[in-house]
Structure formats: C-alpha cells, structure tokens
Design a protein around this motif. Structure first.
Motif, mmCIF file in Angstrom:
data_model
loop_
_atom_site.group_PDB
_atom_site.id
_atom_site.type_symbol
_atom_site.label_atom_id
_atom_site.label_comp_id
_atom_site.label_asym_id
_atom_site.label_seq_id
_atom_site.Cartn_x
_atom_site.Cartn_y
_atom_site.Cartn_z
ATOM 1 N N GLY A 88 -28.175 24.003 -10.799
ATOM 2 C CA GLY A 88 -29.446 24.411 -10.221
ATOM 3 C C GLY A 88 -30.170 25.450 -11.049
ATOM 4 N N LEU A 89 -29.404 26.366 -11.651
ATOM 5 C CA LEU A 89 -30.019 27.375 -12.511
ATOM 6 C C LEU A 89 -30.723 26.734 -13.699
ATOM 7 C CD1 LEU A 89 -27.307 30.185 -12.526
ATOM 8 C CD2 LEU A 89 -29.679 30.432 -11.755
ATOM 9 N N ASN A 118 -32.860 32.256 -2.371
ATOM 10 C CA ASN A 118 -31.696 32.177 -1.492
ATOM 11 C C ASN A 118 -30.397 32.293 -2.280
ATOM 12 O OD1 ASN A 118 -32.395 31.663 1.427
ATOM 13 N ND2 ASN A 118 -33.733 30.160 0.435
ATOM 14 N N ASP A 119 -30.512 32.915 -3.451
ATOM 15 C CA ASP A 119 -29.358 33.056 -4.332
ATOM 16 C C ASP A 119 -29.603 34.267 -5.224
ATOM 17 O OD1 ASP A 119 -27.003 30.999 -5.523
ATOM 18 O OD2 ASP A 119 -27.771 32.458 -6.954
ATOM 19 N N GLU A 150 -31.925 37.228 -10.352
ATOM 20 C CA GLU A 150 -31.742 37.617 -11.753
ATOM 21 C C GLU A 150 -32.574 36.735 -12.670
ATOM 22 O OE1 GLU A 150 -30.490 39.152 -15.389
ATOM 23 O OE2 GLU A 150 -30.602 39.989 -13.364
ATOM 24 N N LEU A 151 -32.672 35.460 -12.344
ATOM 25 C CA LEU A 151 -33.457 34.535 -13.154
ATOM 26 C C LEU A 151 -34.936 34.912 -13.142
ATOM 27 C CD1 LEU A 151 -33.201 31.902 -14.831
ATOM 28 C CD2 LEU A 151 -33.759 30.651 -12.739
ATOM 29 N N GLY A 193 -39.372 36.699 -16.568
ATOM 30 C CA GLY A 193 -40.631 37.422 -16.420
ATOM 31 C C GLY A 193 -41.541 36.798 -15.390
ATOM 32 N N LEU A 194 -40.964 36.326 -14.286
ATOM 33 C CA LEU A 194 -41.730 35.601 -13.273
ATOM 34 C C LEU A 194 -42.937 36.397 -12.795
ATOM 35 C CD1 LEU A 194 -41.924 33.097 -11.426
ATOM 36 C CD2 LEU A 194 -40.416 34.283 -9.817
ATOM 37 N N GLY A 195 -42.735 37.641 -12.430
ATOM 38 C CA GLY A 195 -43.851 38.516 -12.091
ATOM 39 C C GLY A 195 -44.558 38.203 -10.790
#
Length: 278
Positions: free
Chosen positions: A77-78, A107-108, A113-114, A119-121
């Motif tokens: 999934g990652l 939900n994880d 951390e991902l 850099g999702l932001g």
C-alpha cells in the motif's frame, strides 16, 4: 475551532462518479461542504494518482472541498500511495487554493510519515482506525486517554480526529485537559454517521483468497468484488443488525443523536459526515 457545524458526504472509492451516475450531484453540492472520497479501510481499493488529481480538480472547480481517505497500509500500500501523495503535493503547488480545499485522512502511521517524506503540505486528519491511540469510546462517552498523544499528533500537523457515531451524544473529559497536559483547542472532531465501524481485517469475505499471517500482501490479487454489494447479518448476541462491506463490519445507528448543533460544537464536534451507503 470553527464555530459552525460543517457537513460532509462520504463517497468512498466510488468518488464523484457515484453522484454523477445517480443524478444527485447538484443537490449534494448545495447541501454538503466536504466530499470524502478514496479507500478508507482497504489498501486494495486505492485509486491511481491521476484519479486523485481528477477528483480534487472536480470538487475545487465546483467550489466544494474534498477529503481523501487513505487506509491501513502494508509495504504494498505504501508503494501505491507514495505517487498519490506526490501528485497531490504537485497539485497544491500549482493551485494555491487547493491547500485550503483539500484534506487527507490517514489511518496508518506510515501514511503520516509518508506525508512528511513527500512534502504533501495538506491538512491531515487521524482517521477512524487511529482514534484509539488517543481516545476510548463507549456508547455514551469519549475519553481522552493520553494528553501527550494529543500534543504529539498536533506537533505532526494532525488536529482533527475522525470518529463514528454510537447513536448517542458523547460526553467527554475535556474539562480535565489542563491536568492531562493538553488543550481542548488542539482537538477538532469529525463524526461519521449512521455507520459505526466495529472491526477490520486483512482479508474480506467478498472474494479475496484466504491469506495467512505468513503470506505477503504482495501476493493478493483483489478484483474489488466488494464494490458489488454489502452483506447484512444477524447474531443472537447483538440487538442491531450487522453489515459487512469488504474487510469491515459495521453497525447502523439511524436515529438522530443530537438535539441541536450547539450540543455538538460544545463537545468539539464541528463536522458531520454522512454515508449514504457502505
């Protein structure tokens, strides 16, 4: 915390196509502030990066807001979610207003951390499968167990926590926040209704092959049979009917659980998300 009660509609992995197919889009855009889309409980239902970008642009173009749900993750999934977060991060940079119109529910802890790594932001929420890191929920009460965990999540950018209805207006212990080392303003709560998710598993009854603890998730070839229907079950020890959708068992609480919006806002619940189907 916002002093108005926001509304949301959960569409899951079906996304905007579910609204367009049924002709309910116009009415939904008038009634709801947020649209919850994406795979919440199972990584086998994760959509592509292009799908997520298309969904985001669709709702932003309609003047609405979108929250992407993400599930518990294995290494498989990652790998799927990493390019999704990268695509959303690029979208945020390209469309500045997206930063205020898109949220992501994790939900994880690996997804949390991902989000940092890519850099999702975007604003992050702790989903319904993470709430018991902080809360203990009974039919009538929501109890913060660990003030330090509230501060930890706040430091990671998570200030909104998602819960499911229990059919009652939840009392809480927020009055003891100072003694427990957190501030109530570090909490904003989203309440999903009318379904309470009771338990989720690695596999489902809809068509996934038997998978043992020693088996790798990489070997699972899911055909998404769960999208066809949900199952209704009865058990002599349970008064309510049970509903099984994919890898998750739900209870349904159709009755209204609050008298007026202020009764929710006073409990830090400022967003209600309605699920028209499982």
């Amino acid at each position: 915390m916002k002093n108005v009660l926001e509304t949301g509609l959960r569409l899951g992995e079906a996304g905007s196509a579910a609204l367009e197919k049924t002709g309910a889009l116009a009415g939904a855009l008038e009634r709801f502030d947020w649209f919850y889309t994406g795979a919440e409980f199972c990584e086998n239902l994760l959509q592509t990066p292009a799908w997520h970008e298309k969904e985001a642009l669709f709702y932003l173009g309609k003047g609405a807001k979108v929250c992407f749900l993400t599930p518990p993750l294995s290494e498989k999934g990652l790998r799927v979610l990493r390019p999704v977060f990268r695509r959303l991060a690029a979208l945020r940079k390209k469309h500045p207003r997206a930063a205020k119109g898109i949220e992501v529910t994790v939900n994880d802890l690996g997804a949390l951390e991902l989000a940092r790594e890519t850099g999702l932001g975007l604003a992050l929420n702790a989903g319904r499968l993470l709430y018991d890191n902080i809360f203990f929920v009974t039919r009538a009460r929501l109890t913060v167990l660990n003030g330090g965990a509230v501060k930890l999540f706040a430091g990671l950018g998570v200030r909104r926590f998602e819960l499911s209805t229990t059919g009652s207006t939840l009392a809480n212990n927020f009055g003891a926040a100072k003694a427990m080392g957190f501030r109530p303003d570090q909490l904003s709560l989203t309440l999903h209704y009318p379904y309470l998710n009771m338990t989720s598993a690695r596999t489902c009854v809809s068509g996934m092959p038997d998978t043992g603890p020693e088996d790798s998730a990489d070997g699972i070839r899911c055909k998404r049979e769960c999208g066809i229907c949900s199952l209704e079950l009865e058990h002599p020890a349970v008064n309510e009917k049970l509903y099984v959708k994919g890898n998750t068992v739900f209870l349904k609480f159709p009755q209204k659980f609050y008298s007026r919006p202020e009764s929710l806002l006073n409990r830090r619940i400022n967003r209600l998300v309605y699920s028209p189907f499982l």
